[in-house]
Design an enzyme around this catalytic site. Structure first.
Site, short mmCIF file in Angstrom:
data_model
loop_
_atom_site.label_atom_id
_atom_site.label_comp_id
_atom_site.label_asym_id
_atom_site.label_seq_id
_atom_site.Cartn_x
_atom_site.Cartn_y
_atom_site.Cartn_z
N HIS A 18 -76.53 -59.37 -44.59
CA HIS A 18 -77.14 -59.88 -45.81
C HIS A 18 -77.08 -58.81 -46.90
CE1 HIS A 18 -80.70 -57.53 -44.94
NE2 HIS A 18 -81.02 -58.24 -43.87
N HIS A 21 -77.86 -55.08 -46.29
CA HIS A 21 -76.80 -54.27 -45.67
C HIS A 21 -75.80 -53.82 -46.73
CE1 HIS A 21 -78.07 -56.96 -42.19
NE2 HIS A 21 -78.39 -55.74 -41.79
N CYS A 127 -92.82 -54.96 -29.63
CA CYS A 127 -92.27 -55.97 -30.55
C CYS A 127 -90.78 -56.07 -30.29
CB CYS A 127 -92.52 -55.59 -32.01
SG CYS A 127 -91.67 -56.72 -33.14
N CYS A 130 -88.62 -55.24 -33.42
CA CYS A 130 -88.44 -53.82 -33.72
C CYS A 130 -87.78 -53.09 -32.56
CB CYS A 130 -89.77 -53.13 -33.98
SG CYS A 130 -90.67 -53.72 -35.41
N CYS A 144 -97.29 -57.15 -35.66
CA CYS A 144 -96.31 -56.14 -36.05
C CYS A 144 -96.20 -56.10 -37.57
CB CYS A 144 -94.94 -56.47 -35.45
SG CYS A 144 -93.60 -55.57 -36.24
N HIS A 147 -92.70 -57.51 -38.64
CA HIS A 147 -92.27 -58.87 -38.30
C HIS A 147 -93.38 -59.90 -38.34
CE1 HIS A 147 -89.02 -56.37 -36.61
NE2 HIS A 147 -88.28 -57.36 -37.04
N LYS A 301 -88.65 -62.10 -48.47
CA LYS A 301 -88.02 -61.06 -47.66
C LYS A 301 -86.62 -61.51 -47.23
CE LYS A 301 -89.47 -58.43 -43.47
NZ LYS A 301 -88.31 -57.78 -43.06
N LYS A 304 -82.51 -63.59 -41.87
CA LYS A 304 -81.90 -64.86 -41.48
C LYS A 304 -82.97 -65.88 -41.13
CE LYS A 304 -78.32 -62.64 -41.87
NZ LYS A 304 -79.18 -61.45 -41.90
#
Ligand SMILES: [Zn+2]
Length: 518
Positions: A18, A21, A127, A130, A144, A147, A301, A304
């Site tokens: 995405h 990156h 998690c 993570c 978390c 997440h 955020k 995906k």
């Protein structure tokens, strides 16, 4: 030797890349290209984390073979090279490259020889997103913080690494600046974390839970190496650490710079765990950790699972490589998250590139062709567009007088300082400052008026010199656009005919703005 080794983090490949990156890849690419422009030997590494358990989970959910799934997604990351005009020298895949497994094996044995491993039954809150354990106090409302899901209680026997042993040495590294972290806000967060005292952490997982995926612990095939240990090692395994490759000595053990470009979510791994592993194995450390914040898209955020992933490939196809790179370098804040919208991308490209730089070059070339048949007499020396250091003699002085000359003279140094500070806004500000001053210079001099005929050659010479300098200094940021500029600006006393180098995305100037992305 002033070598520069720069890396990105290696993303896990549970899905396609995405825009976040793309941000990191483009930032590291600019640092690599800029160092090459200044004549430094550079090696730029990126790659993928094939061994993450998240990849296994995602492949199973999709009902496909894990190896096929990982290969397909890893290829999508490698394929960003052309659309984003990336110049990486190497791409490592932790699951597919034999050099990686060999290097992890050697690094593990070195740490074991240092007495830094022990076995322990561990119970903790894990998690899977993570791939790390969280202390209860670190959770946000029991969830978390990354997440927003409740971590799972896990009890298992693992290998532990004696991180606690390294608290004092890590603190000294950070406080002395021998390990530099930019920006300071991120450095201060790490310092506070280390000052609170480091605790040992688990560095292996039962092979059964990983479904056999991952790198076996040397001497203990029932366990696989914790994916973070495995992933961090890529920075040396890619250089052939495991096989005694001379590249490892050249880029990792010499006096040069070793910089990791990463996102703020993984600073601890890079600024604490990684240096501790290297200290344990008796290896040199990175010199700089350069941390970017996160992007969101239309207020959400980037992920995906959230369904709002911005596809960098689709963006470059639609708006072009220059527009996407320019937004990634120009807009995101150095500290604080930044929201991406297509409107913002178009505004930056049209404002800075089409109306600013493109317009300056077009006006300059149009004047040269209208009044001088495409011939100019540019000043010589630094402002003729030569990279600093490649053509300077000690006698070279700034050859442009006035505000334009001053801003040109400062440009290379401003960019050097900004990139050293990992500040892409400041670096692009410096480029925009020259463009603005050039357009102002034309308005002030009014070279098209008969009264200006006597100074036309000097004005044109100054403008061409400024444009060539910008084309050179812009090349690490927009390699494609800079190449097109050089095709028009040529060298010596000739320039090509004007032609739009950065066409407006939203249509001709003055037309009602109809963003192409709507
Ligand atoms: Zn998490």
């Amino acid at each position: 030797m002033n070598t520069f080794y720069v890396t990105t983090a290696i993303p896990y490949v549970n899905a396609a890349p995405h825009l976040g990156h793309a941000l990191e890849l483009v930032q590291a690419d600019v640092l690599a290209r800029h160092a090459r422009l200044r004549g430094r030997p550079v090696r730029f590494l990126t790659g993928t984390d094939d061994n993450a358990l998240k990849n296994v989970t995602a492949a199973r959910a999709a009902g496909v073979d894990v190896r096929d799934f990982v290969d397909t997604n890893a290829a999508r990351f490698a394929a960003l090279r052309e659309p984003l005009s990336l110049s990486f020298d190497d791409f490592i895949r932790t699951g597919a490259d034999a050099r990686h497994a060999a290097g992890v094996d050697r690094l593990w044995r070195e740490c074991a020889a240092g007495g830094d491993f022990y076995r322990r039954t561990y119970q903790g809150l894990y998690c899977p997103g993570c791939e790390q354990f969280w202390a209860a106090a670190e959770l946000t409302g029991g969830l978390c913080p990354e997440h927003r899901v409740a971590p799972e209680p896990v009890a298992e026997e693992n290998w532990f690494f004696r991180l606690s042993r390294y608290t004092g040495r890590i603190l000294e590294l950070l406080e002395s600046g021998r390990l530099r972290i930019e920006p300071a806000a991120r450095r201060n967060e790490v310092l506070a974390f280390v000052r609170a005292g480091l605790t040992d952490f688990s560095v292996s997982r039962p092979a059964a839970r990983a479904g056999g995926w991952g790198i076996p612990v040397p001497g203990d095939p029932d366990q696989v190496v914790y994916v973070w240990w495995d992933a961090l090692a890529n920075y040396v395994t890619a250089l052939g650490y495991g096989s005694g490759d001379p590249a490892y000595r050249r880029w990792w053990t010499g006096p040069g710079e070793r910089a990791h470009v990463i996102g703020k979510g993984i600073v601890r791994f890079h600024a604490v765990y990684w240096p501790a592993l290297l200290l344990s194995a008796g290896l040199p450390l990175p010199t700089s950790i350069l941390v970017h914040d996160h992007l969101s898209a239309d207020g959400a955020k980037l992920s995906k699972s959230a369904g709002n992933a911005v596809d960098p490939l689709a963006l470059t196809t639609r708006y072009g490589t220059d527009a996407v790179r320019w937004w990634l370098l120009r807009d995101p804040a150095r500290v604080g998250d930044t929201d991406f919208t297509v409107e913002r991308l178009i505004r930056r490209a049209d404002g800075d590139l089409a109306n600013g730089l493109g317009n300056l070059v077009n006006r300059t070339l149009a004047l040269a062709w209208k009044h001088r048949g495409g011939r100019v007499s540019p000043p010589t020396g630094r402002l003729a567009g030569l990279p600093r250091g490649a053509g300077d003699s000690p006698g070279d002085q700034p050859v442009l007088a006035g505000a334009l000359g001053a801003v040109c003279d400062r440009l290379p140094g401003r960019i050097d300082r900004a990139l050293h500070d990992f500040d892409f806004r400041a670096a692009t500000d410096a480029l925009v400052a020259v463009v603005d001053e050039g357009n102002r210079f034309i308005e002030t001099e009014r070279p098209w008026e008969p009264a200006a005929a006597g100074r036309l050659d000097a004005v044109l010479g100054a403008l061409v010199a400024a444009c060539r300098l910008v084309a050179t200094e812009l090349s690490p940021f927009l390699p494609d656009g800079a190449a097109r500029l050089r095709e028009r600006l040529l060298a010596g006393d000739r320039v090509a005919r004007p032609e739009p180098v950065f066409p407006r995305i939203s249509g001709p100037a003055g037309a009602p703005g109809t963003p192409a992305g709507r």
